[in-house]
Structure formats: C-alpha cells, structure tokens
Design a protein around this motif. Structure first.
Motif, PDB file in Angstrom:
ATOM      1  N   GLU A 120       0.839  -1.205   0.000  1.00 23.94           N
ATOM      2  CA  GLU A 120       0.000   0.000   0.000  1.00 23.94           C
ATOM      3  C   GLU A 120       0.878   1.262   0.000  1.00 23.94           C
ATOM      4  OE1 GLU A 120      -3.412   2.483   0.373  1.00 23.94           O
ATOM      5  OE2 GLU A 120      -2.988   0.535  -0.527  1.00 23.94           O
ATOM      6  N   ASP A 121       1.972   1.238   0.770  1.00 22.04           N
ATOM      7  CA  ASP A 121       2.894   2.390   0.781  1.00 22.04           C
ATOM      8  C   ASP A 121       3.437   2.646  -0.628  1.00 22.04           C
ATOM      9  OD1 ASP A 121       2.728   2.725   3.577  1.00 22.04           O
ATOM     10  OD2 ASP A 121       4.360   1.288   3.914  1.00 22.04           O
ATOM     11  N   MET A 125       3.092   6.021  -2.964  1.00 20.06           N
ATOM     12  CA  MET A 125       4.237   6.733  -3.567  1.00 20.06           C
ATOM     13  C   MET A 125       4.007   6.930  -5.069  1.00 20.06           C
ATOM     14  SD  MET A 125       6.624   7.627  -1.437  1.00 20.06           S
ATOM     15  CE  MET A 125       8.333   7.628  -1.957  1.00 20.06           C
ATOM     16  N   ARG A 126       3.494   5.910  -5.713  1.00 15.99           N
ATOM     17  CA  ARG A 126       3.213   6.033  -7.156  1.00 15.99           C
ATOM     18  C   ARG A 126       2.166   7.114  -7.415  1.00 15.99           C
ATOM     19  NH1 ARG A 126       5.424   2.571 -10.642  1.00 15.99           N
ATOM     20  NH2 ARG A 126       5.886   0.441 -10.037  1.00 15.99           N
ATOM     21  N   HIS A 127       1.187   7.185  -6.507  1.00 12.21           N
ATOM     22  CA  HIS A 127       0.129   8.186  -6.654  1.00 12.21           C
ATOM     23  C   HIS A 127       0.726   9.596  -6.496  1.00 12.21           C
ATOM     24  CE1 HIS A 127      -4.009   9.423  -6.744  1.00 12.21           C
ATOM     25  NE2 HIS A 127      -3.817  10.179  -5.670  1.00 12.21           N
ATOM     26  N   ARG A 128       1.649   9.701  -5.538  1.00 12.62           N
ATOM     27  CA  ARG A 128       2.250  11.021  -5.269  1.00 12.62           C
ATOM     28  C   ARG A 128       3.230  11.425  -6.371  1.00 12.62           C
ATOM     29  NH1 ARG A 128       5.303  11.709   0.315  1.00 12.62           N
ATOM     30  NH2 ARG A 128       3.354  10.834   1.069  1.00 12.62           N
ATOM     31  N   TYR A 129       3.903  10.456  -6.964  1.00 11.56           N
ATOM     32  CA  TYR A 129       4.905  10.747  -8.014  1.00 11.56           C
ATOM     33  C   TYR A 129       4.556   9.968  -9.278  1.00 11.56           C
ATOM     34  CZ  TYR A 129       7.561  12.361  -3.948  1.00 11.56           C
ATOM     35  OH  TYR A 129       7.965  13.004  -2.811  1.00 11.56           O
ATOM     36  N   PRO A 130       3.489  10.403  -9.990  1.00  9.28           N
ATOM     37  CA  PRO A 130       3.046   9.617 -11.150  1.00  9.28           C
ATOM     38  C   PRO A 130       4.157   9.472 -12.187  1.00  9.28           C
ATOM     39  CG  PRO A 130       1.576  11.506 -10.735  1.00  9.28           C
ATOM     40  CD  PRO A 130       2.729  11.642  -9.806  1.00  9.28           C
TER      41      PRO A 130
END
Ligand code: 13P
Ligand code: SF4
Length: 324
Positions: A120-121, A125-130
């Motif tokens: 989930e973490d 991170m992927r969501h925050r740094y697409p």
C-alpha cells in the motif's frame, strides 16, 4: 575414523582460526547430519555472507551477497533449497525457482528494511509521483516487489538506477542506500524512510576513533550505513564487494563497518590480515543455526510459499534486475 568423521574433521581445519576447539564438538554432530541429509534429500544450502562460519564454511553449497544468491539460485539443479539467510532471500529464491521446494529454517528471520514498507505504501508513492519508476531493494517482501518496476541490491543499485534512463527515480525502502546512490548520480532519487537496524547504528565518529586507535587501518563500509559513515570510509560496497576488496588489496589491518560474521568469514580465507572488530549483530540472520538447518532438512520446514498473482509480478521485477 569413518569417512563422515574425517570429512567433518577436515572442515574444522578450515575454520579453526575463528571457532575455538572447545566449541567445535557442539557443531560437528549437526554438520555430519546435514551433509548426509543434503545428499539424501537432493538439497543445496544457499547461505548469505552474514551467516556464522560453521554454516557458511562447513555446510553451505552456494554463498555470497544478495545479488550472487539471486543469480546462483537460478542455476540450482537440486529439488530442495535451504536458504540460510533471512525471509526475503528465501522468497527471492522461491520466485526464481517456482517448481522447487524452498525452505527457511526459521520463519521469524526477518529484516527491519523489509518490515518498513507495505505494498500500500508503494501504491501511495506512485500516486504522489506519477510515472516515476520504482526501484525496490531486494530487502523487501514479494508483495512490495510486485508493486515495483525493478529490484536492486547493494551490488547493482547504481547500475539499476542508471539503466532506467529516467530523470527521477523512487528508491525504496532504505533511506541511506538511496542517499549513498544519489551521491553518485545526477538522477534525482526519492527515498523512503526505512533503515537497516544493523548499519544505521554506525557513526562517522566511530571511524575517526578507530583510525586513532589503529593507525593505518583500512575502513570498509556497507552502503546501508549512513552517508557520513560511507564518506569517512576508504571503500563502500556490498558484502561481496567488501570481501573482494580485502582479497585484492590485502590491507595489513582492516575494519568492516557491517555485520559481525563478515570479519570471521573473510578471516578464514586471510589469516595474515588483522581484523579490527567493532561490529553489529543482525538478530534476524542469527536466528539461523546448524540445529534448525538440520530440522529444516529432516522435517521439510518451513516451506516458503508466495501467492501466484504476487509471484508473477515480483519475479518480473527481480528478473529485470538480473539483466542489468
Ligand atoms: P548484501 O550482501 O547484498 O550486501 O546485503 C547486505 C544485507 O544487509 C543483507 O541483508
Ligand atoms: Fe535486514 Fe540489516 Fe539484518 Fe540485512 S543486516 S537482514 S538489512 S536488518
């Protein structure tokens, strides 16, 4: 003397510089049994460099750093693999050998880095740094690897980051490894806050004090150490790279800023070198013993399993790293 006894006795010659003779009888019975069980079960033992000398030098078939163990795991022909190391290493061996039985002698042999991050973490991170690629250290669970673009070890981290050709890379979960790699590349590295409980305890002041107390000492550090420690050291590299450095440069006096068994294991090969030994023990690595390796082979435990959907994606991230 029977053949087995003479084999075990000749093994003691190999490790006598690091195992006192009074301790040897406590090991020899298990070593004898493990050698016989390996033949009977068509099994091999893969051991990480942080295993104790009676494991690494007396019963292991394949030894090395995390990268070497991953590479060599792919060449194993035996049907059973016992991983003398920690759980993420056993998972990596299983990912690369899905049809073999992979055993870890103690299921509690974990890792503070692997415990520091969840799948989930990684998704957050992927969501925050697409569209920023995710490089996961092998010291992660298979579930975290499955969320990653590629894996790395301390032995290939810089090459893996460069291979992506991206201006920014997320590097998980070891903050210090990420910062140590960032110091060697123009690629912007986004780190996670994980740490190795063994290496994070070394300080630059330890090295300054060692240099005063032991003039001329050569200092080698693992890249999981804080950047200030790496900066003070003469060389930083994976456990295999440290071992190679000692073999090639043959320093008269050396200190390894890493797990305690490293010095013992290299000293076996280089009795002429003085090893200064402030070190930190990894409690997870030390859960593996001759006694539980023997039980693992006798009772086929503990069998490592990975959810097939997780395994498929995690394997891809590990195999991609092996081609860098
Ligand atoms: P390497 O052997 O890959 O350098 O890894 C060190 C480590 O901490 C493994 O747990
Ligand atoms: Fe994990 Fe550090 Fe132990 Fe390696 S030495 S298994 S990174 S806690």
């Amino acid at each position: 003397m029977t053949r087995a006894l003479s084999t075990v006795a000749s093994l003691y010659d190999r490790v006598r510089s690091v195992i006192p003779s009074i301790e040897w009888p406590a090991f020899s019975d298990d070593i004898d049994a493990i050698l016989a069980l390996k033949a009977k079960r068509n099994a091999v033992i893969l051991a990480h460099n942080y295993q104790t000398p009676e494991i690494l030098h007396c019963v292991a078939d394949i030894v090395g750093d995390s990268l070497a163990l991953a590479r060599k795991a792919m060449t194993v022909e035996a049907q059973v693999i016992v991983l003398a190391g920690v759980h993420f290493m056993a998972e990596t061996a299983k990912l690369l050998n899905p049809d073999k039985t992979v055993l870890i002698p103690d299921l509690e042999a974990g890792c503070s880095l692997a415990d520091s991050i969840t799948p989930e973490d990684v998704r957050l991170m992927r969501h925050r740094y697409p569209s920023v690629p995710v490089v996961s250290y092998v010291n992660t669970s298979a579930a975290v690897k499955a969320e990653s673009d590629i894996c790395c070890t301390s032995g290939n981290a810089l090459a893996v980051v460069r291979s992506l050709g991206a201006p920014r890379v997320i590097m998980l979960p070891d903050e210090y490894l990420a910062r140590n790699i960032a110091a060697q590349t123009k690629v912007e590295i986004i780190a996670w806050k994980g740490g190795c409980e063994v290496h994070e305890r070394f300080a630059a002041s330890d090295i300054q004090e060692l240099r005063e107390a032991y003039p001329g000492v050569t200092v080698l550090a693992h890249p999981e150490c804080p950047p200030e420690v790496v900066a003070e050291a003469d060389f930083a590299g994976s456990t295999a790279a440290m071992s190679d450095y000692v073999g090639q440069h043959k320093p008269a006096r050396v200190v390894l800023m890493t797990e305690c068994s490293m010095s013992d294991n290299i000293a076996v090969e280089h009795p002429e070198i003085e090893f200064v030994r402030p070190c930190n023990l990894c409690p997870h690595m030390k859960r593996i013993t001759l006694a539980n390796i023997r039980s693992a082979l006798e009772e086929t435990r503990h069998v490592v399993t990975i959810d097939p959907h997780v395994a498929e994606r995690a394997r891809w991230a590990v195999e991609r790293m092996l081609f860098v």
